[in-house]
Design an enzyme around this catalytic site. Structure first.
Site, PDB file in Angstrom:
ATOM      1  N   SER A  42      23.488 -51.820  18.848  1.00  0.00           N
ATOM      2  CA  SER A  42      23.872 -53.066  19.522  1.00  0.00           C
ATOM      3  C   SER A  42      24.247 -54.178  18.558  1.00  0.00           C
ATOM      4  CB  SER A  42      22.723 -53.558  20.413  1.00  0.00           C
ATOM      5  OG  SER A  42      21.611 -53.908  19.618  1.00  0.00           O
ATOM      6  N   LYS A  86      18.642 -59.558  18.073  1.00  0.00           N
ATOM      7  CA  LYS A  86      19.924 -59.991  18.639  1.00  0.00           C
ATOM      8  C   LYS A  86      20.302 -61.310  17.959  1.00  0.00           C
ATOM      9  CE  LYS A  86      20.292 -56.902  22.079  1.00  0.00           C
ATOM     10  NZ  LYS A  86      20.062 -55.688  21.342  1.00  0.00           N
TER      11      LYS A  86
END
Lengths: 161, 156
Positions: A42, A86
């Site tokens: 990701s 993230k």
């Protein structure tokens, strides 16, 4: 009898050294620096898919000095035992525009990040479950800020934008 | 060198205190009307244990403390009403109307409400709280003396 007592004393003394060291390690871990192994697709191309070891600092989020563009470790709002890595895209009161499916540009939505929350996204929008799926994340779930990659050694160093 | 060794021992005892604080339990002072009659409006000193939150052994009816999703520096004390997957029926605005709503608590979240729903900002205002924000379960009242003991269950 005396032999057992001296053995027990020695065992307690050794164990207390270990306990004290673990406590010290835990305090540095939660308030200063820690290592973290991150993997998954990701955050390509910033982080590798096979796994990187990064250095995480735990001071900035306590003093409120994390902002947009920072790579952070966040406790997952869907599974509290998992930690996600993230990037913060927007802080509270910012307007964020996003599209759930990046291959189709016309399906975009925008909203204002509510108070006390942040909007996180993975750098690889095609393979990331982030705020576009589970919404803005409360600031209190941020665990630390990633600032240095230490492994693999050929990509040692800090991260770009 | 005497000063240095006492500094080391202070650091060691602080580290031990911090580890106990994080893994065993701590104390917390609460005030405000949102948990009447269980907790006072003027203030209570409560004992909090952190083992239940870490092992996931919380049940509806427990009084918990958690970091507020709206103000990350504030710690809030409310009662757990529903775990993830539970169906919760709540009165939206009890001062003005009797309207009820039913929702299912999303995955990874919990639903909290104050015992005094007429003056409480809780999940009815800021939604279900992610489990990761929970910081401990309140299990004992230390002060005031007349309330010393375990907490009352949810009032009917």
């Amino acid at each position: 009898m005396r032999q057992w007592r001296s053995i027990a004393k020695e065992a307690v003394a050794r164990a207390s050294i270990v306990v004290k060291f673990l406590c010290f390690l835990h305090v540095t871990d939660s308030y200063l620096l820690s290592f973290s192994h991150v993997l998954g697709p990701s955050m390509l191309p910033t982080l590798n898919i096979t796994g990187d070891v990064v250095l995480v600092e735990h001071l900035s989020h306590r003093t409120g000095k994390v902002g947009s563009g920072d790579l952070v470790l966040v406790r997952s709002p869907l599974d509290p035992r998992k930690t996600l890595t993230k990037r913060i895209v927007a802080m509270e009161d910012d307007k964020v525009t996003f599209s759930l499916d990046p291959t189709r540009n016309y399906s975009s939505r925008s909203l204002v990040v509510p108070k006390g929350h942040v909007w996180i996204q993975g750098d690889n929008l095609y393979a990331s479950r982030d705020s576009r799926h589970f919404g803005p994340v409360p600031y209190g779930l941020i665990q630390g800020k990633v600032f240095l990659r230490v492994w693999p050694p050929n990509s040692f160093g800090s991260f770009g934008q | 060198m005497g000063g240095w060794s006492s500094f080391i021992s202070i650091v060691r005892s602080l580290c031990l205190l911090h580890a106990a604080n994080n893994y065993l339990g701590t104390t917390v002072i609460t005030y405000g009307p949102s948990m009447l009659p269980t907790l006072n409006i003027t203030g209570n000193l409560l004992l909090v244990e952190r083992i239940s939150t870490r092992t996931g052994k919380l049940r509806p009816g427990d009084v918990v403390i958690f970091r507020s999703p709206e103000s990350p520096r504030k710690v809030v004390c409310k009662r757990l009403i529903g775990m993830e997957g539970d169906q919760v029926t709540y009165v939206v605005d009890p001062k003005n109307s009797d309207r009820c709503e039913t929702i299912v608590v999303p995955k990874g979240h919990v639903w909290v409400e104050g015992d005094y729903i007429y003056d409480s900002k809780d999940s009815r205002n800021f939604g279900a709280v992610p489990y990761g924000l929970l910081k401990g379960r309140v299990f004992w009242t230390l002060l005031p003396r007349k309330d010393f003991g375990s907490l009352a269950p949810k009032p009917k």
